[in-house]
Design a protein around this motif. Sequence first.
Motif, mmCIF file in Angstrom:
data_model
loop_
_atom_site.group_PDB
_atom_site.id
_atom_site.type_symbol
_atom_site.label_atom_id
_atom_site.label_comp_id
_atom_site.label_asym_id
_atom_site.label_seq_id
_atom_site.Cartn_x
_atom_site.Cartn_y
_atom_site.Cartn_z
ATOM 1 N N ASP A 68 42.322 43.028 28.967
ATOM 2 C CA ASP A 68 42.905 42.362 30.271
ATOM 3 C C ASP A 68 41.897 42.542 31.434
ATOM 4 O O ASP A 68 41.069 43.890 31.464
ATOM 5 N N ILE A 69 41.700 41.714 32.134
ATOM 6 C CA ILE A 69 40.899 41.830 33.392
ATOM 7 C C ILE A 69 42.000 42.070 34.345
ATOM 8 O O ILE A 69 43.016 41.118 34.563
ATOM 9 N N LEU A 70 41.919 43.057 35.113
ATOM 10 C CA LEU A 70 42.942 43.519 36.395
ATOM 11 C C LEU A 70 42.177 43.229 37.438
ATOM 12 O O LEU A 70 41.421 43.530 37.954
ATOM 13 N N VAL A 71 43.361 42.448 38.410
ATOM 14 C CA VAL A 71 43.082 42.177 39.708
ATOM 15 C C VAL A 71 43.902 42.648 40.525
ATOM 16 O O VAL A 71 45.154 42.283 40.439
ATOM 17 N N LEU A 72 43.823 43.504 41.674
ATOM 18 C CA LEU A 72 44.720 44.041 42.640
ATOM 19 C C LEU A 72 44.988 43.322 43.765
ATOM 20 O O LEU A 72 44.113 42.829 44.247
ATOM 21 N N LEU A 73 46.100 43.022 44.050
ATOM 22 C CA LEU A 73 46.710 42.313 45.273
ATOM 23 C C LEU A 73 46.731 43.497 46.242
ATOM 24 O O LEU A 73 47.541 44.435 46.156
ATOM 25 N N LYS A 98 41.052 36.173 27.649
ATOM 26 C CA LYS A 98 42.343 36.162 27.163
ATOM 27 C C LYS A 98 43.468 36.447 28.159
ATOM 28 O O LYS A 98 44.234 35.327 28.016
ATOM 29 N N GLN A 99 43.169 37.110 29.010
ATOM 30 C CA GLN A 99 44.637 37.420 29.953
ATOM 31 C C GLN A 99 43.738 37.874 31.401
ATOM 32 O O GLN A 99 42.997 39.015 31.290
ATOM 33 N N LEU A 100 44.125 37.193 32.494
ATOM 34 C CA LEU A 100 44.086 37.786 33.682
ATOM 35 C C LEU A 100 45.203 38.290 34.098
ATOM 36 O O LEU A 100 46.242 37.801 34.304
ATOM 37 N N VAL A 101 45.377 39.609 34.676
ATOM 38 C CA VAL A 101 46.451 40.286 35.183
ATOM 39 C C VAL A 101 46.214 40.694 36.658
ATOM 40 O O VAL A 101 45.153 41.177 37.081
ATOM 41 N N PHE A 102 47.190 40.121 37.557
ATOM 42 C CA PHE A 102 47.178 40.358 38.702
ATOM 43 C C PHE A 102 48.207 41.562 39.122
ATOM 44 O O PHE A 102 49.422 41.509 38.350
ATOM 45 N N LEU A 103 48.138 42.249 39.857
ATOM 46 C CA LEU A 103 49.023 43.632 39.942
ATOM 47 C C LEU A 103 49.377 43.857 41.417
ATOM 48 O O LEU A 103 48.622 43.692 42.518
ATOM 49 N N GLY A 105 51.351 46.456 43.520
ATOM 50 C CA GLY A 105 51.635 48.112 43.334
ATOM 51 C C GLY A 105 52.999 48.442 43.853
ATOM 52 O O GLY A 105 53.813 47.726 44.522
ATOM 53 N N GLY A 106 53.196 49.777 43.987
ATOM 54 C CA GLY A 106 54.330 50.361 44.641
ATOM 55 C C GLY A 106 54.193 50.375 46.013
ATOM 56 O O GLY A 106 53.149 50.027 46.367
ATOM 57 N N PRO A 107 55.316 51.300 46.582
ATOM 58 C CA PRO A 107 55.204 51.004 48.248
ATOM 59 C C PRO A 107 53.885 51.939 48.574
ATOM 60 O O PRO A 107 53.559 51.780 49.762
ATOM 61 N N TYR A 108 53.254 52.807 47.786
ATOM 62 C CA TYR A 108 52.280 53.520 48.355
ATOM 63 C C TYR A 108 50.948 52.754 47.800
ATOM 64 O O TYR A 108 49.791 53.619 48.137
ATOM 65 N N GLY A 109 50.771 51.993 47.282
ATOM 66 C CA GLY A 109 49.500 51.542 46.794
ATOM 67 C C GLY A 109 49.354 51.929 45.212
ATOM 68 O O GLY A 109 50.323 51.925 44.498
ATOM 69 N N PHE A 110 47.935 52.082 45.049
ATOM 70 C CA PHE A 110 47.617 52.357 43.627
ATOM 71 C C PHE A 110 46.893 53.609 43.360
ATOM 72 O O PHE A 110 46.412 54.074 44.340
ATOM 73 N N SER A 111 47.030 54.107 42.231
ATOM 74 C CA SER A 111 46.441 55.304 42.001
ATOM 75 C C SER A 111 45.068 55.250 41.903
ATOM 76 O O SER A 111 44.384 54.047 41.617
ATOM 77 N N LYS A 116 39.967 52.351 39.533
ATOM 78 C CA LYS A 116 38.924 52.472 38.739
ATOM 79 C C LYS A 116 38.761 51.076 37.611
ATOM 80 O O LYS A 116 37.822 50.646 37.322
ATOM 81 N N LYS A 117 40.150 51.190 37.136
ATOM 82 C CA LYS A 117 40.244 49.935 36.085
ATOM 83 C C LYS A 117 40.024 48.543 36.563
ATOM 84 O O LYS A 117 39.541 47.733 35.742
ATOM 85 N N ALA A 118 40.424 48.345 37.851
ATOM 86 C CA ALA A 118 40.418 47.015 38.419
ATOM 87 C C ALA A 118 38.876 46.357 38.428
ATOM 88 O O ALA A 118 37.984 46.994 38.768
ATOM 89 N N SER A 119 38.916 45.092 38.181
ATOM 90 C CA SER A 119 37.536 44.422 38.187
ATOM 91 C C SER A 119 37.593 43.602 39.710
ATOM 92 O O SER A 119 36.606 43.115 40.040
ATOM 93 N N GLY A 120 38.485 43.705 40.441
ATOM 94 C CA GLY A 120 38.678 43.220 41.627
ATOM 95 C C GLY A 120 39.604 43.305 42.559
ATOM 96 O O GLY A 120 40.811 43.937 42.082
#
Length: 157
Positions: A68-73, A98-103, A105-111, A116-120
Amino acid sequence: MTIKLLAIGKTDSKELQKLISMYEQRLGHYVKFELEIIPDLKKTKNLSAEQQKIKEGELIFKSLANTDILVLLDENGKQYSSLEFSGYLQKKMNSGLKQLVFLIGGPYGFSEEIYKKASGKISLSKMTFSHQMVRVFFVEQLYRAFTILRNEPYHHQ
């Protein structure tokens, strides 16, 4: 390509859920789209914000495949116009993902591990929106992007 939207916590508002469902259905005409909700953490009263982000991160990793390619909102992400975002999606589709994943996060953001895993990172606005509203805005923008790519009139309404 599959586009997946991962979000922490369910949408409480029936009105917002109706809008999300409407755009999910519309997106089905253009792309394989999935919305996956990761349940809110229970018993967070004794957890620091950092501990909560770490625990949410562990749950997020369980929903991701290695390919998966992970993109953070993320509020500090790149901002796109709707036309630019449609071009971004076209490039991703052309790359054979194959799969593009947009994320969302929770109320405090991301770990740190998720960063580190995100590509953008993408920001929908400099303004802050509730996580519930971000879902609606994002699925609408995804739909808009596909109508732009197909030269359909939705974008010009």
